[in-house]
Design an enzyme around this catalytic site. Structure first.
Site, PDB file in Angstrom:
ATOM      1  N   ASP A 278      -0.431   1.492  35.324  1.00 10.62           N
ATOM      2  CA  ASP A 278       0.081   0.751  36.483  1.00 10.62           C
ATOM      3  C   ASP A 278       0.163  -0.746  36.197  1.00 10.62           C
ATOM      4  O   ASP A 278       1.091  -1.422  36.653  1.00 10.62           O
ATOM      5  CB  ASP A 278      -0.810   0.991  37.712  1.00 10.62           C
ATOM      6  CG  ASP A 278      -0.502   2.321  38.404  1.00 10.62           C
ATOM      7  OD1 ASP A 278       0.495   2.967  38.032  1.00 10.62           O
ATOM      8  OD2 ASP A 278      -1.269   2.702  39.312  1.00 10.62           O
TER       9      ASP A 278
ATOM     10  N   ALA B  98      -9.108   5.103  23.549  1.00  9.79           N
ATOM     11  CA  ALA B  98      -9.199   6.333  24.345  1.00  9.79           C
ATOM     12  C   ALA B  98      -8.654   6.166  25.765  1.00  9.79           C
ATOM     13  O   ALA B  98      -8.282   7.156  26.413  1.00  9.79           O
ATOM     14  CB  ALA B  98     -10.648   6.816  24.383  1.00  9.79           C
TER      15      ALA B  98
ATOM     16  N   PRO C 156     -11.250  -0.034  23.703  1.00 14.77           N
ATOM     17  CA  PRO C 156     -12.622   0.355  23.385  1.00 14.77           C
ATOM     18  C   PRO C 156     -12.819   0.881  21.966  1.00 14.77           C
ATOM     19  O   PRO C 156     -11.977   1.626  21.455  1.00 14.77           O
ATOM     20  CB  PRO C 156     -12.945   1.448  24.412  1.00 14.77           C
ATOM     21  CG  PRO C 156     -11.631   1.901  24.937  1.00 14.77           C
ATOM     22  CD  PRO C 156     -10.719   0.718  24.857  1.00 14.77           C
TER      23      PRO C 156
ATOM     24  N   ILE D  76      -3.498   3.499  15.379  1.00 18.16           N
ATOM     25  CA  ILE D  76      -3.729   3.468  13.937  1.00 18.16           C
ATOM     26  C   ILE D  76      -3.520   4.874  13.354  1.00 18.16           C
ATOM     27  O   ILE D  76      -2.830   5.065  12.353  1.00 18.16           O
ATOM     28  CB  ILE D  76      -5.164   2.959  13.655  1.00 18.16           C
ATOM     29  CG1 ILE D  76      -5.290   1.516  14.159  1.00 18.16           C
ATOM     30  CG2 ILE D  76      -5.505   3.068  12.171  1.00 18.16           C
ATOM     31  CD1 ILE D  76      -6.722   1.034  14.314  1.00 18.16           C
TER      32      ILE D  76
ATOM     33  N   ARG E  85      -5.673  14.126  22.593  1.00 20.86           N
ATOM     34  CA  ARG E  85      -5.072  12.840  22.194  1.00 20.86           C
ATOM     35  C   ARG E  85      -3.537  12.896  22.215  1.00 20.86           C
ATOM     36  O   ARG E  85      -2.869  11.909  21.939  1.00 20.86           O
ATOM     37  CB  ARG E  85      -5.532  12.441  20.787  1.00 20.86           C
ATOM     38  CG  ARG E  85      -7.011  12.136  20.717  1.00 20.86           C
ATOM     39  CD  ARG E  85      -7.412  11.618  19.346  1.00 20.86           C
ATOM     40  NE  ARG E  85      -8.807  11.897  19.097  1.00 20.86           N
ATOM     41  CZ  ARG E  85      -9.828  11.129  19.493  1.00 20.86           C
ATOM     42  NH1 ARG E  85      -9.594   9.998  20.117  1.00 20.86           N
ATOM     43  NH2 ARG E  85     -11.072  11.477  19.242  1.00 20.86           N
TER      44      ARG E  85
HETATM   45  C1  DQA Z   1      -6.532   5.288  18.616  1.00 22.24           C
HETATM   46  C2  DQA Z   1      -6.401   6.787  18.913  1.00 22.24           C
HETATM   47  C3  DQA Z   1      -7.191   7.159  20.152  1.00 22.24           C
HETATM   48  O1  DQA Z   1      -7.066   8.559  20.415  1.00 22.24           O
HETATM   49  C4  DQA Z   1      -8.654   6.842  19.957  1.00 22.24           C
HETATM   50  O2  DQA Z   1      -9.375   7.134  21.128  1.00 22.24           O
HETATM   51  C5  DQA Z   1      -8.884   5.434  19.509  1.00 22.24           C
HETATM   52  C6  DQA Z   1      -7.983   4.858  18.523  1.00 22.24           C
HETATM   53  C7  DQA Z   1      -5.841   4.898  17.292  1.00 22.24           C
HETATM   54  O3  DQA Z   1      -5.615   3.710  17.096  1.00 22.24           O
HETATM   55  O4  DQA Z   1      -5.561   5.766  16.453  1.00 22.24           O
HETATM   56  O5  DQA Z   1      -9.852   4.798  19.904  1.00 22.24           O
HETATM   57  O6  DQA Z   1      -5.888   4.570  19.651  1.00 22.24           O
END
Ligand code: DQA
Length: 142
Positions: free
Chosen positions: A84, A74, A9, A98, A108
């Protein structure tokens, strides 16, 4: 080698979305560069903002592809269902981010996916995806 990159997303908005965190480059142009760099590998790409669609994709390729590079956005921090799905398939999955999620908000710091992925790469900007592919090449050589 057949590899699939899955972006979850909001990653369709790369380049426009919070450029201070995710950079100002769109994913499509980066993907072109990746495909040129790894021209002996077939790199497919799938992006969805929907949890179920990501799960369906993991099921679809998870018994035939040589590897999946997954940035679940996220859903990383919330989705037992994606964890799963990763456990259910045979294809190795590399979790990528990223941004360096550990430098950011506490929510996070936890990933439901890390424990079922081969490994985790985060904090290298878009280069995290290249490192993900390199790691899949390493696994395939073993
Ligand atoms: C992410 C980090 C996640 O916490 C965030 O919700 C994203 C991007 C990243 O690529 O840094 O959507 O996965």
């Amino acid at each position: 080698m057949n590899v699939l990159i899955i972006n979850g997303p909001n990653l369709n908005l790369l380049g426009v979305r919070e450029p201070g965190i995710y950079g100002s480059r769109g994913f499509e142009s980066y993907l072109t560069e990746l495909r040129q760099r790894f021209n002996d590998i077939n790199i497919d790409y799938f992006q969805s903002n929907h949890e179920g669609a990501i799960i369906d994709k993991i099921h679809e390729v998870g018994f035939s592809a040589d590897g999946i590079v997954l940035n679940a956005g996220a859903y990383t921090h919330t989705s037992l269902a994606i964890a799963d799905a990763i456990s259910a398939v045979k294809t190795p999955v590399i979790e990528v981010h990223i941004s360096n999620v550990h430098k950011r908000e506490e929510f996070r710091h936890h990933s439901f996916l890390s424990a079922v992925c081969v490994g985790v790469i985060c904090g290298f900007g878009l280069d995290s995806y290249r490192l993900g592919i390199e790691s899949l090449i390493g696994i395939n050589k073993k």
